[in-house]
Design a protein around this motif. Sequence first.
Motif: not given
Lengths: 255, 364
Positions: A244-255
């Motif tokens: 999902s887009e939200r997962t991608k966004l979140f992972l992009g922010q923390i990784l």
Amino acid sequence: MENTSPEQVEQEQTIAIELAGVHKWYDAFHVLKDINLTVQRGERIIICGPSGCGKSTLIRCINRLEVHQRGVIRVDGLELDDNLKHIEQVRRDVGMVFQQFNLFPHLTVLDNCCLALIWVLKKPRKEAEDIALGYLERVKIVDQAYKYPEQLSGGQQQRVAIARSLCMNPSIMLFDEPTSALDPEMIKEVLDVMVDLAQAGMTMICVTHEMGFARTVADRVLFMDSGEIIEENDPENFFSNPQSERTKLFLGQIL
Amino acid sequence: MAVVHTPHPDLPPPMISVGVVGWLRRNLFSTPLNSLFTLGSLYLLYLVVPPMVNWALLDADWAGTSREACSGEGACWVFVRLRFLHFMVGFYPESELWRPVVVFGLAGLLLLYLLLKKLPYKSYVAGFGILVFPFIAFFLFYGGLFGLPVVETHQWGGLMLTLILSTVGMLFAMPLGTLLALGRRSSMAIPRGLSVVFIELWRGVPLITVLFMSSVLLPLFMPEGVRLDKLLRALIGISLFQSAYMAEVIRSGLQSVPHGQYEAADALGLSYWKAMLLIILPQALKNVIPGIVNTFIALFKDTTLVLIIGLFDLLATVQASFTDSKWLGFSAEGYIFAGFVYWLFCFSMSRYSQYLEKKLHTGH
């Protein structure tokens, strides 16, 4: 329950936690929305998501520190409702580790660990101390047994908190952001203990953003946002191929 | 280019900031204005202290058996010395005097045992002191058992009565106040409602009113033939009144315990009462030791109000002795003595509370 087939009994024993259609509100705020989750015995589950997404609330419902308003939660086959007996029984079998450790500051490390053994499980003091010292040994902090919590570092306190939970010999452990309040150099000592537990086959639900830990131990990773489980996958696919887009966004922010 | 660090040695502090001179300079003569205040204060002390010491100690009369021993140059402590027994026990019959002496001697020993460090069985001694000793004390004071003659409560007085009133008040206010505080924070509506009503009712009334009600109004509501002792009624009034205050002090302590402590106790499977007794109350009470002792000290001094319902505590006994025609004009000595006794007890409580705070501190 006389006509329960052996297969059903078998299946029930392999299910540790079951949440079906769980909803929760804080006043008018809908914090958990239709949560469905089944955790098998021995399974390790990591929950992540942005702050305020309901991940802490979710695991706190599992030992009823929070009360859900709709849906069914079963732990060890016991439904969590207003029945105090069930709640007590579930809490004995479910250990919890908090972000802020929540050790009892007026008691020594050893007494922190012995307290529930003596007062909940009614063990004699000597036996309780032996059990407690055993678990303190396991989290490598037995030499601090007679100190008070505030004399220890954050990482040491969190390891004591884990030992305190383990003393009750739980079959399920809940971790609510166990390393978020720690200085960076202390995170590893706590994660090592948790990896050790996971490898020993403990059923674990862990709210954390430690992605290295998630990759090492998790069977499944759940991503939550706005009170819903958005995505769940095995750790390899979850991190390398989020859907999902939200997962991608979140992972992009923390990784 | 790399910067290499060389460790800096620890140096002694500059001379000017340590020692007597450093202390004087920092605390008394740091600015011209400060120096002025220091000198002014010294002059005031010079004006007040020497005459007081002269009057109370150097020129005072100590020995003698009658008023003739008073020279009139300083205080005449002969008055206090001759009246001492009366100030201590009021009109308690002299032939039975050994009974209060035994009670207070025993109480003193119990306290000493509990205050001294590292003695065994302290919890048993404390339990005996709180649960059993009051009954022993009562039967010794009152008599009527094992051939001891009865001493009616209206004969009790002086410091003995003050101590009885305040000790009983404290013994009841503590547990009752704890229950009320827990009740007020309960999630159950009925215990909460009852606690709020009780606390607000008793806190909203002056102690004088409570004592008047207990001595004048209460007997009117009693069924025919039932007569409650006046002292007992005062004790009940004081206990209930103080427990309302104590409840609010303890409630503030309960609020000071972080929410995580409640959750950790729940998560371990402790029941409500076990969580409260083992986890929450030990921390809550420790946090409000100053408030609890403050309430105790206030209670100790408030017991002087029983004068208005005709009970003769220490202050009332001292005041009553001023009317003795043989000893007119010695009220200053009497008041100073009474004040000194009150101060001694209150100051001891205060010191003990500070010791307790230090002992129970488990941080760094």
